[in-house]
Every structure is written in structure tokens, then in C-alpha cells.
Design a protein around this motif. Structure first.
Motif, PDB file in Angstrom:
ATOM      1  N   LEU A 176    -116.711  52.007 -21.662  1.00  0.00           N
ATOM      2  CA  LEU A 176    -115.407  51.655 -21.099  1.00  0.00           C
ATOM      3  C   LEU A 176    -114.297  52.586 -21.567  1.00  0.00           C
ATOM      4  O   LEU A 176    -113.279  52.741 -20.881  1.00  0.00           O
ATOM      5  CB  LEU A 176    -115.063  50.206 -21.473  1.00  0.00           C
ATOM      6  CG  LEU A 176    -116.035  49.135 -20.948  1.00  0.00           C
ATOM      7  CD1 LEU A 176    -115.602  47.753 -21.413  1.00  0.00           C
ATOM      8  CD2 LEU A 176    -116.135  49.195 -19.430  1.00  0.00           C
ATOM      9  N   ASP A 177    -114.467  53.229 -22.737  1.00  0.00           N
ATOM     10  CA  ASP A 177    -113.419  54.114 -23.250  1.00  0.00           C
ATOM     11  C   ASP A 177    -113.273  55.382 -22.424  1.00  0.00           C
ATOM     12  O   ASP A 177    -112.204  55.989 -22.404  1.00  0.00           O
ATOM     13  CB  ASP A 177    -113.712  54.480 -24.709  1.00  0.00           C
ATOM     14  CG  ASP A 177    -113.637  53.264 -25.624  1.00  0.00           C
ATOM     15  OD1 ASP A 177    -112.938  52.291 -25.251  1.00  0.00           O
ATOM     16  OD2 ASP A 177    -114.292  53.278 -26.689  1.00  0.00           O
ATOM     17  N   SER A 178    -114.343  55.791 -21.748  1.00  0.00           N
ATOM     18  CA  SER A 178    -114.294  57.037 -20.978  1.00  0.00           C
ATOM     19  C   SER A 178    -114.509  56.817 -19.490  1.00  0.00           C
ATOM     20  O   SER A 178    -114.637  57.781 -18.731  1.00  0.00           O
ATOM     21  CB  SER A 178    -115.354  58.018 -21.507  1.00  0.00           C
ATOM     22  OG  SER A 178    -116.660  57.474 -21.353  1.00  0.00           O
ATOM     23  N   LEU A 179    -114.552  55.559 -19.061  1.00  0.00           N
ATOM     24  CA  LEU A 179    -114.874  55.237 -17.668  1.00  0.00           C
ATOM     25  C   LEU A 179    -113.926  55.915 -16.683  1.00  0.00           C
ATOM     26  O   LEU A 179    -114.356  56.474 -15.670  1.00  0.00           O
ATOM     27  CB  LEU A 179    -114.838  53.719 -17.474  1.00  0.00           C
ATOM     28  CG  LEU A 179    -115.129  53.197 -16.069  1.00  0.00           C
ATOM     29  CD1 LEU A 179    -116.561  53.512 -15.671  1.00  0.00           C
ATOM     30  CD2 LEU A 179    -114.904  51.688 -16.001  1.00  0.00           C
ATOM     31  N   ASP A 180    -112.638  55.881 -16.973  1.00  0.00           N
ATOM     32  CA  ASP A 180    -111.649  56.406 -16.027  1.00  0.00           C
ATOM     33  C   ASP A 180    -111.527  57.921 -16.063  1.00  0.00           C
ATOM     34  O   ASP A 180    -110.797  58.499 -15.262  1.00  0.00           O
ATOM     35  CB  ASP A 180    -110.272  55.789 -16.313  1.00  0.00           C
ATOM     36  CG  ASP A 180    -110.278  54.282 -16.075  1.00  0.00           C
ATOM     37  OD1 ASP A 180    -111.038  53.847 -15.190  1.00  0.00           O
ATOM     38  OD2 ASP A 180    -109.551  53.559 -16.774  1.00  0.00           O
ATOM     39  N   LEU A 181    -112.217  58.575 -16.987  1.00  0.00           N
ATOM     40  CA  LEU A 181    -112.082  60.021 -17.144  1.00  0.00           C
ATOM     41  C   LEU A 181    -113.209  60.785 -16.473  1.00  0.00           C
ATOM     42  O   LEU A 181    -113.179  62.016 -16.455  1.00  0.00           O
ATOM     43  CB  LEU A 181    -112.038  60.382 -18.636  1.00  0.00           C
ATOM     44  CG  LEU A 181    -110.961  59.668 -19.468  1.00  0.00           C
ATOM     45  CD1 LEU A 181    -111.093  60.061 -20.944  1.00  0.00           C
ATOM     46  CD2 LEU A 181    -109.571  60.001 -18.939  1.00  0.00           C
ATOM     47  N   ARG A 182    -114.178  60.079 -15.913  1.00  0.00           N
ATOM     48  CA  ARG A 182    -115.366  60.753 -15.386  1.00  0.00           C
ATOM     49  C   ARG A 182    -115.469  60.587 -13.878  1.00  0.00           C
ATOM     50  O   ARG A 182    -115.035  59.566 -13.320  1.00  0.00           O
ATOM     51  CB  ARG A 182    -116.630  60.183 -16.045  1.00  0.00           C
ATOM     52  CG  ARG A 182    -116.689  60.484 -17.542  1.00  0.00           C
ATOM     53  CD  ARG A 182    -117.910  59.883 -18.165  1.00  0.00           C
ATOM     54  NE  ARG A 182    -118.041  60.307 -19.562  1.00  0.00           N
ATOM     55  CZ  ARG A 182    -118.978  59.854 -20.382  1.00  0.00           C
ATOM     56  NH1 ARG A 182    -119.852  58.973 -19.954  1.00  0.00           N
ATOM     57  NH2 ARG A 182    -119.039  60.294 -21.618  1.00  0.00           N
ATOM     58  N   PRO A 183    -116.040  61.565 -13.214  1.00  0.00           N
ATOM     59  CA  PRO A 183    -116.185  61.462 -11.752  1.00  0.00           C
ATOM     60  C   PRO A 183    -117.203  60.388 -11.379  1.00  0.00           C
ATOM     61  O   PRO A 183    -118.193  60.181 -12.083  1.00  0.00           O
ATOM     62  CB  PRO A 183    -116.679  62.853 -11.349  1.00  0.00           C
ATOM     63  CG  PRO A 183    -117.365  63.382 -12.574  1.00  0.00           C
ATOM     64  CD  PRO A 183    -116.590  62.838 -13.742  1.00  0.00           C
ATOM     65  N   CYS A 184    -116.945  59.700 -10.279  1.00  0.00           N
ATOM     66  CA  CYS A 184    -117.854  58.666  -9.778  1.00  0.00           C
ATOM     67  C   CYS A 184    -118.453  59.145  -8.458  1.00  0.00           C
ATOM     68  O   CYS A 184    -117.739  59.372  -7.489  1.00  0.00           O
ATOM     69  CB  CYS A 184    -117.104  57.350  -9.579  1.00  0.00           C
ATOM     70  SG  CYS A 184    -118.136  56.044  -8.915  1.00  0.00           S
TER      71      CYS A 184
END
Length: 346
Positions: A297-305
């Protein structure tokens, strides 16, 4: 059952002054085709009623059920398979670990060109001495249909579900053979109480709704087998708990990344839609996975989906769940899902 009846007729005729006809005991084969209306059934007893356009589904169950006349759940299961568009072929076996039993089963499977196997016997056939031998010799799906040792009310009331015996006999060990685990199709229940012997007569009680699910599952696996490998979409799911990147594929004593890569190579060799070039190692595979969204969850928003589901589609699927399930999701907070640009992150 016939031997038991003849035994009592013999006793009555010899010692109780009755005149009942009886016959000498008949040997029950270690592997036998079963038919609810025919003693000493043969293959053509089933074939005469089969639909020639339907695939054949072999049903394997323990010979002890046949000896105890505990076959009502098998009769019901065969009817459910027929309703799903499958030709049933039930076979009673002493043990699939007996080479003689297995040979007879394999020969019958080949003779009828069986498309799927529904196995209700427990344990596994795999042997460490022959890890590459394919069970049943045929390249067809084997579905584990569970005959639960517990009664249905107890199973429904248990938060765990199946008990330790069933988990070991019908899930953990059969998975070693690569069987597809389905769900319980019957539960132990009281058939009647014998006051003369002061004993309970136990039977396996059919669970029709769950049998319907397994029958439909079997039919879908048969249909999937007819699809060319190049047109199939396969998901390989790795555990990621606790939710940290260092726990992807976590398994005590297992090299999950290397095993996953071996699976990908095997799929590639069979013509499944995979890139021409796969990672060189399990470590390289994990690094590629870390290039996208993980459960951290700490890096969820920083990675491409690279995978997503439209919120409208998600909401439509969610609304198809039973009310109790939807309410449980809301109560537990599980319905708070990660989103980006009106899409659900997958």
C-alpha cells in the motif's frame, strides 16, 4: 447387497424352517461399472442410454459404497451430470493405488474416450519415484468432488468449513496430482436407526445444489479443453501476504518464483499466448512484477497499473452478489477499493 440377502436366506432356510432360494456368494470385482438398475453392470448398459453428442464424464467412487448399498448419492450425481449435458460412467474402485484397479479404469476411460473425470476417492496417486507420470494416462481434467465426512448442518455452522480429515484427504493430497478441487457433493447423515441392533445406519446424503455446480463446472472444463491453447487466457496467481514486496510468492521451503517461471515455460511450449522471451530467472520474474502494481500500500499509487476494471462494470458485478455477501463487504470495509481515473485497480 445380493450376497448379504442370500446369506440371510441361507440361514433362514437352514435353521429357521423356511424355504427361501439362495445362491452361493458372488465375488465383487475390485473395479466394477455401477448401474442403479442392473447388477453386474456392463459398459453397454450405460452406452445404450447415452446421448451420442455429449461428452463422457467418468465418476469414480469407493467400492465400499457399492458393498454397503450406499449409492444413492452416486445415482443423484449421475442424474445431475446428465442434466448438464454429460454422459455419466460411474465406476466403483477398491483403491486407485492398486495397479490392477487403475489399469481397468484407464482402459475404460480410453474405450469411451472420456472427456473429464470426477473423482470422489481421497488421497493422491502421485509417487515421488515417478513424479512425471500422468495420473489416469489421459490428458483430461480431473475434478475432485468431495464426499464430506461431516454432516451438512455441522459443516454449515463451522467457520472453518470442512474438517481436518476432509482437508487432508480431499484437498491437500489430491492437489499433488493436479486435480481441480471443487466442493462437497454429499455429507454423512443418518439413514435410519436400527432398534434391534441399537446402531445408527449412516449414509452419504446428496447435496443437489452443490452437485449442480460441480456438474456445470465439469461441462465448462470440457468446453475449455476444446478451445485452442493460443486462444486461452491463463492467470497465474502468486500469494502476497503480508502485503510487502518482499513477500511476493512467499512459501516456506519453496522457490515459488522459479516454479512460476517453469510453469510459464511449460505453457509457452504448449502454445499458450506468452511473450517469445521470458525472464531468465525467478529473480528476474519478480523484478518484472515489481514494475507494476503490487499489494504494498505504501507504493501502490506510484506504480503503473496495466490491468483495470471500469467502476460501472465492478458495480454491476458487485450488485449480482447475494445481499448477505454485499452487506458483509460493506461491514468489513472491503468495498473501499483503490481507483484511478474512474477505474478499479486490479
Amino acid at each position: 447387497m445380493g450376497n448379504a440377502l442370500d446369506f440371510y436366506r441361507c440361514l433362514a432356510s437352514g435353521y429357521l424352517g423356511r424355504d427361501y432360494p439362495w445362491a452361493e456368494p458372488q465375488t465383487l470385482a475390485r473395479t466394477a461399472i455401477y448401474h442403479p438398475h442392473t447388477a453386474n453392470a456392463r459398459l453397454d448398459d450405460w452406452q445404450s442410454a447415452w446421448n451420442p453428442d455429449w461428452p463422457v464424464a467418468a465418476v469414480l467412487f469407493y467400492r465400499s459404497h457399492l458393498q454397503a448399498a450406499n449409492t444413492g448419492f452416486i445415482d443423484e450425481f449421475c442424474q445431475r451430470l446428465q442434466a448438464a449435458g454429460l454422459n455419466p460412467l460411474p465406476m466403483a474402485v477398491a483403491s486407485l493405488k492398486e495397479p490392477g484397479c487403475l489399469t481397468v479404469v484407464e482402459d475404460l476411460l480410453d474405450e469411451v474416450d472420456a472427456a473429464v473425470i470426477l473423482n470422489t476417492t481421497g488421497f493422491a496417486q502421485s509417487s515421488p519415484e515417478a513424479p512425471h507420470v500422468r495420473p489416469f494416462r489421459r490428458n483430461i481434467p480431473v475434478i475432485q468432488a468431495i464426499c464430506a465426512q461431516d454432516n451438512q448442518p455441522g459443516w454449515q455452522a463451522s467457520e472453518q468449513g470442512l474438517g481436518p480429515r476432509d482437508l487432508a484427504m480431499h484437498i491437500a493430497l489430491p492437489e499433488l496430482d493436479g486435480r481441480i478441487i471443487s466442493r462437497p457433493i454429499s455429507f454423512k447423515d443418518l439413514a435410519w436407526r436400527s432398534e434391534r441392533s441399537q446402531s445408527d445406519v449412516v449414509c452419504y446424503r446428496a447435496a443437489p445444489e452443490r452437485m449442480d455446480f460441480v456438474a456445470a463446472l465439469a461441462r465448462r472444463w470440457v468446453e475449455l479443453a476444446r478451445v485452442p491453447n493460443a486462444h486461452k487466457r491463463i492467470a497465474l496467481i502468486l500469494a502476497n501476504y503480508p502485503t510487502r514486496d518482499g513477500r511476493i510468492g512467499n512459501g516456506v521451503g519453496l522457490d515459488t518464483p522459479a516454479a512460476a517461471l517453469n510453469i510459464l515455460r511449460a505453457l509457452q511450449a504448449e502454445g499458450y499466448p506468452l511473450p517469445d522471451t521470458l525472464p531468465d530467472s525467478g529473480t528476474a520474474l519478480i523484478h518484472e512484477l515489481l514494475g507494476g502494481v503490487t499489494n504494498d500500500l505504501d507504493s501502490l499509487d506510484l506504480r503503473p497499473c496495466h490491468q483495470s476494471l471500469g467502476l460501472d462494470d465492478y458495480e454491476a458485478m458487485f450488485q449480482r452478489l447475494p445481499q448477505a455477501n454485499r452487506q458483509a463487504c460493506w461491514s468489513a470495509g472491503a468495498h473501499r477499493i483503490p481507483t484511478r481515473c474512474s477505474a478499479t485497480v486490479a
